[in-house]
Design a protein around this motif. Structure first.
Motif, mmCIF file in Angstrom:
data_model
loop_
_atom_site.group_PDB
_atom_site.id
_atom_site.type_symbol
_atom_site.label_atom_id
_atom_site.label_comp_id
_atom_site.label_asym_id
_atom_site.label_seq_id
_atom_site.Cartn_x
_atom_site.Cartn_y
_atom_site.Cartn_z
ATOM 1 N N GLN A 21 0.830 -1.195 0.000
ATOM 2 C CA GLN A 21 0.000 0.000 0.000
ATOM 3 C C GLN A 21 0.865 1.246 0.000
ATOM 4 O O GLN A 21 2.090 1.176 0.156
ATOM 5 N N THR A 22 0.206 2.374 -0.201
ATOM 6 C CA THR A 22 0.919 3.642 -0.125
ATOM 7 C C THR A 22 1.253 3.938 1.337
ATOM 8 O O THR A 22 0.780 3.264 2.252
ATOM 9 N N GLU A 23 2.048 4.951 1.546
ATOM 10 C CA GLU A 23 2.418 5.284 2.917
ATOM 11 C C GLU A 23 1.229 5.766 3.731
ATOM 12 O O GLU A 23 1.268 5.751 4.959
ATOM 13 N N ARG A 24 0.159 6.205 3.065
ATOM 14 C CA ARG A 24 -1.064 6.603 3.779
ATOM 15 C C ARG A 24 -2.057 5.457 3.904
ATOM 16 O O ARG A 24 -3.139 5.629 4.449
ATOM 17 N N GLY A 25 -1.713 4.305 3.385
ATOM 18 C CA GLY A 25 -2.619 3.162 3.487
ATOM 19 C C GLY A 25 -3.540 2.982 2.303
ATOM 20 O O GLY A 25 -4.490 2.197 2.374
ATOM 21 N N GLY A 26 -3.281 3.671 1.189
ATOM 22 C CA GLY A 26 -4.123 3.553 0.006
ATOM 23 C C GLY A 26 -3.677 2.431 -0.907
ATOM 24 O O GLY A 26 -2.625 1.804 -0.711
ATOM 25 N N LYS A 27 -4.487 2.189 -1.945
ATOM 26 C CA LYS A 27 -4.204 1.108 -2.884
ATOM 27 C C LYS A 27 -4.005 1.590 -4.314
ATOM 28 O O LYS A 27 -3.852 0.773 -5.215
ATOM 29 N N ARG A 28 -3.973 2.922 -4.528
ATOM 30 C CA ARG A 28 -3.763 3.475 -5.871
ATOM 31 C C ARG A 28 -2.823 4.662 -5.783
ATOM 32 O O ARG A 28 -2.866 5.433 -4.821
ATOM 33 N N ASP A 29 -1.987 4.796 -6.813
ATOM 34 C CA ASP A 29 -1.071 5.930 -6.826
ATOM 35 C C ASP A 29 -0.671 6.219 -8.262
ATOM 36 O O ASP A 29 -0.930 5.435 -9.184
ATOM 37 N N VAL A 30 -0.015 7.371 -8.426
ATOM 38 C CA VAL A 30 0.517 7.802 -9.722
ATOM 39 C C VAL A 30 1.981 8.132 -9.519
ATOM 40 O O VAL A 30 2.358 8.763 -8.521
ATOM 41 N N ILE A 31 2.808 7.702 -10.452
ATOM 42 C CA ILE A 31 4.232 8.025 -10.392
ATOM 43 C C ILE A 31 4.652 8.601 -11.731
ATOM 44 O O ILE A 31 4.246 8.112 -12.790
#
Length: 943
Positions: free
Chosen positions: A368-378
């Motif tokens: 997961q992301t550092e905030r606890g999410g499951k989606r991100d953009v890089i």
């Protein structure tokens, strides 16, 4: 005493006949006698059950009445196993019939199975007789196994299945039909062999392991209580086959032992065993179970004894708590042979094979992301840190290999790279993908890097993305490797849009609406001030390149009715083949008629439909048709849509004129909805207005702010200070919405709001709800009153935005507030949409929504975007747990004295949020495209 003809005949003849002849005559007379008897005749009372079971006592106590004599009884045509207790009953007028099929009457066993009809119990008093005919069907007394799932995990303290020995629990009184439950109060132990593999999965050696086992009970039921002891053999079976391999592999290999074909199969002796090799001291066995060894010396079978009268018994098995990640694994508990007694094993008596399953309890790892999410953009040429989190009990180091999952179109090692720190806190990262979780460490960071734009190649229109999860092929069958949670991938979109593209200014192209089209193409519609306000559509790809630009109309628009746009995609048939047709529709107002002649002071509706024409070189958008429609008064389009199946164009807005029969001129704006069909005219397509409907409010103007399509029917969304079509007014300015299906019939208008003003800015239909987006000085909530959900409002100290969800039938469903924490600044909404199931809204704020010092420096309105979690996680007391990955406020810094606002939003694959941002500094006004991640982080930066 009076007797009927049958009784008299029998009385006269029997005295002169031999006993055998008498019996034959009796049967003959019974078959022809009437069933109605006089009160003096013997009457047999009772109808015995028709079902009997092998090995089970069958008994029935008949009653009888006769005023004159004690009766003599006899059975005729009875099976050999059935008999009367005595021919004469001196105590009462009745007789007991009993027997045990398969045992009494010669121990015929299964030869007694079947149905016997026309059995008769005959009672006579030497003068007259009575009879009761009946049938009996003898069936198997079936053994069965209760199916259930088991777990490697130890049971909860209050769910212990022990019999009270050693666990301190007071045992409830056991029913007579049950066996004593086997002791399960302690874990067992089992030693077994496992295969070890190298990094490629090739077999290296065999290792011996000793693991704790969890005792579990398999319940065996007997349909009916037997009169004899039953011994039945049992064994554990599985479809696991080490010679069954994934394609391209051969035994012995990890992709055989833990391949796809074996992934759901338990291994007998390694996942489940009847009795662990070291369990006997801790788990004394019940006397009625005898465990036996198989050819490998493992206790995987045995014999279960059910004493007479027992119908529920248990076999204790042991689930082996191994250290390998496994899926839900199946095995079978088979009853194979009845060693003594009589019992059935299935319909054909070939055995009982009940499927049972084992749930794994290995620690699980989620990414997961550092905030606890499951989606991100890089972005290209950047690196982002993520978190691998392990959950579950463990006493040893565990490992997790991460990799791209099925469905990803980004390639590891080419499009992105996975890196780990060489040692915790070193900030030295090297390319690696196998994460170690020492005891006491529950989170480990890993890094995703992308190559720079110069070394990255993507010829496709869409961005590439990666779904990151555990490499289950690698993890499977390996000890001390964590399990993956199903459907729990981390999705990362690789963004190729570099910089912050300026897409409009007040000196040339002014964008007024935005839509997402095929392959991530962004459609911006507006007007060009440098060419006399001609309407223009510009199409950009995901890299920010201008794909095409089309002038929609050779003339200026009315700025009171700026262009709106919608995109569509549907399947059509061309030349006998199904092809995808990509379309967009636009609507705007202009002071012109269908001939192109000016209509000063009268704004008409211009509607167009365009399609993506692959026959052009290069492929481009071509116009299907254009339609000019309207009344003799101003008609202002505000929303356009394309029906998903038919391609019909739907236009809604407001009008001062007469659009249908029955309309009147009253000087007020009323809302309308118009459906435009497409007809074939030779080789050309021409538009045709199917119908137009108008809805008015009493004594007040209406505004239309948005719309939607539900099952091909358009939905109109707006607000007014009046009563719409006679609906009850809540007070102040109310929202309304309605749907129109055809040219006639009633329109069911829903009016919504509170006693205050609800000023709408946007509205749309999605996920089953009509969403009303607006601004007020209120905090809204949905409550249930007298079984009905209603909207309620409390005043706020400052201006705030709201998001209200209604069912299409008009019931309030959801309500969300857009306001700063201190309730001091002014938040204004302009647009909203659904993103990954949640609500994303945007507009502006005069406050400080972030800790960014640059943002805090401006005292005027800044662009702002917000996400609201529609399914928040709750704690034990039902309080909402704040999750910054799914609920956040984001403010975009604009240098003082500039101002800014987000005017439109579109959703790109639930990967990116695209916002049309208007900035005004001094005399200059520009529009830019700003991208945001699912967590509200700005993706593209200033040029």
């Amino acid at each position: 005493m009076r007797a009927d003809s049958c009784s008299l005949t029998f009385s006269r003849l029997s005295s002169s006949m031999t006993p055998a002849a008498t019996l034959l005559m009796l049967l003959f007379l019974l078959s022809g006698c009437k069933t109605e008897q006089d009160s003096e005749d013997p009457v047999i009372i009772g109808v015995p059950p028709e079902d009997a079971y092998l090995g089970v006592e069958y008994a029935y106590n008949f009653g009888a009445t006769d005023k004159d004599n004690i009766l003599d009884y006899s059975l005729t045509n009875a099976p050999s196993w059935l008999a009367l207790e005595g021919l004469n009953n001196d105590a009462r007028q009745g007789i007991i019939m009993r027997g045990v099929p398969g045992i009494t009457g010669g121990q015929r066993g299964r030869d007694d199975l079947g149905r016997t009809t026309r059995i008769n119990l005959v009672g006579n008093d030497r003068d007259t007789l009575g009879a009761q005919p009946f049938s009996i069907e003898v069936q198997e007394n079936q053994l069965s196994v209760v199916s259930q799932d088991y777990s490697e995990a130890p049971p909860e303290a209050d769910e212990n299945d022990g019999d009270g020995e050693g666990d301190g629990n007071e045992e409830e009184e056991k029913p007579d039909f049950q066996c004593e439950r086997p002791y399960v109060g302690e874990p067992g132990e089992h030693t077994y062999s496992v295969n070890l593999y190298d990094d490629e999965g090739a077999f290296t050696e065999t290792s011996e392991k000793t693991s704790v086992t969890r005792p579990v009970l398999v319940q065996v039921n007997l349909d009916q209580p037997s009169v004899t002891r039953i011994k039945v053999a049992f064994e554990l079976r599985s479809n696991f086959d080490p010679n069954r391999c994934d394609k391209g592999f051969s035994p012995t290999h990890q992709r055989c032992d833990a391949g796809l074909a074996n992934s759901d199969e338990a291994i007998i002796g390694r996942d489940i065993v009847a009795l662990g090799s070291g369990s006997a001291p801790a788990l004394p066995g019940p006397e009625y179970v005898e465990y036996q060894q198989d050819a490998d010396g493992l206790y995987t079978k045995g014999v279960l004894t059910l004493e007479p009268g027992i119908t529920e018994c248990y076999v204790r098995l042991e689930v082996i708590d191994d250290l390998e990640p496994e899926r839900l694994e199946a095995f079978r508990f088979a009853l194979t042979e009845v060693r003594s007694g009589i019992a059935g094993l299935g319909p054909s008596n070939g055995g009982v094979r009940e499927p049972l399953r084992i749930e794994d309890n290995e620690p699980t790892v989620s990414l997961q992301t550092e905030r606890g999410g499951k989606r991100d953009v890089i972005n290209l040429g950047s690196a982002t840190d993520y978190v691998a989190r392990i959950e579950g009990d463990r006493e040893e180091i565990y490992h997790a290999k991460i990799s791209a999952q099925e469905g990803s179109d980004a390639v590891q090692g080419t499009d992105f790279f996975l890196k780990l720190e060489t040692s915790p806190g070193s900030d030295v990262w090297e390319e690696a993908d196998l994460i170690d979780f020492p005891v006491g460490t529950d989170e480990v960071s890993f890094r995703v890097e992308t190559p720079d734009a110069g070394s990255y190649t993507n010829d496709e229109a869409n961005d590439r993305f990666v779904l990151l999860g555990l490499d289950t092929h690698y993890q499977a069958g390996r000890n001390n490797h964590a399990a993956a949670l199903p459907d729990n991938e981390l999705r990362i979109n690789i963004n190729e849009l570099d910089g912050l593209p300026q897409v409009g200014s007040q000196t040339d192209f002014v964008p007024t609406d935005m839509a997402m089209g095929q392959n991530g193409r962004l459609f911006l519609v507006g007007y060009d001030t440098s060419t006399g306000d001609e309407p223009v559509v510009r199409v950009f790809d995901q890299k920010g390149n201008l794909v095409t630009e089309k002038t929609l109309f050779a003339g200026g628009i009315s700025r009171d009715a700026p262009p709106v746009i919608a995109t569509g995609e549907r399947e059509i048939e061309i030349g006998g083949e199904d092809v995808q047709r990509y379309e967009f529709a636009v609507a705007f107002g202009a002071e012109t008629d269908s001939d192109g002649s000016p209509t000063p002071g009268n704004i008409n509706i211009i509607s167009q439909r365009w399609f993506f024409d692959t026959a052009l070189a290069p492929a481009d958008y071509a116009q299907d048709w254009q339609l000019v429609s309207g009344s003799d008064q101003d008609d202002l389009p505000r929303w356009v849509g394309i029906a998903p199946n038919s391609g019909n164009v739907l236009v809604s807005g407001v009008t001062l004129g007469i659009l249908e029969a029955g309309d009147t001129l009253n000087g007020r704006f009323g809302s309308f909805i118009q459906r435009i069909d497409t007809q074939q005219d030779g080789a050309a397509l021409v538009p045709e207005v199917a119908w137009t409907r108008k809805v008015e409010s009493v004594s007040h103007d209406e505004r239309v702010v948005g719309g939607g399509i539900q099952n091909s029917a358009p939905i109109v969304i707006g607000d007014t200070s009046g009563s719409v079509e006679g609906e009850s007014q809540f007070g102040g300015r109310d929202a309304f919405f309605y749907s129109a299906l055809r040219a006639d019939g009633d329109i069911d208008v829903q009016q919504a709001g509170t006693g205050a003003d609800e000023n709408l800015a946007d509205g749309f239909f999605s996920v089953g709800n009509v969403w009303l987006v607006g601004n007020s000085n209120g905090n809204y909530r949905v409550t249930t009153e007298q079984g009905v959900k209603v909207l309620r409002r409390d005043a706020t100290a400052s201006a705030a935005g709201f998001l209200l969800g209604y069912t299409s039938a008009g019931s309030a469903a959801e309500a969300y507030l857009i306001n700063d924490d201190g309730d001091q600044s002014e938040e204004e909404l302009r647009a909203a949409m659904i993103f990954d199931g949640d609500l994303v809204a945007a507009g502006s704020t005069t406050g400080v929504l972030t800790d960014n010092a640059a943002v805090q420096s401006n005292t005027l309105a800044d662009p702002a975007i917000f996400r609201r979690d529609r399914q928040p996680e709750r704690d034990d007391d039902d309080s909402v747990i704040d999750n910054p990955a799914f609920q956040w406020d984001q403010q975009i810094a604009v240098d003082d004295p500039g101002t800014g606002v987000i005017e439109a939003l579109v959703n790109y694959r639930d990967d990116e949020i695209t916002a049309l941002v208007k900035r005004q500094t001094g005399s200059e006004t520009v529009w830019t495209l700003n991208l945001f991640s699912a967590e509200g982080d700005p993706v593209n930066t200033s040029p």
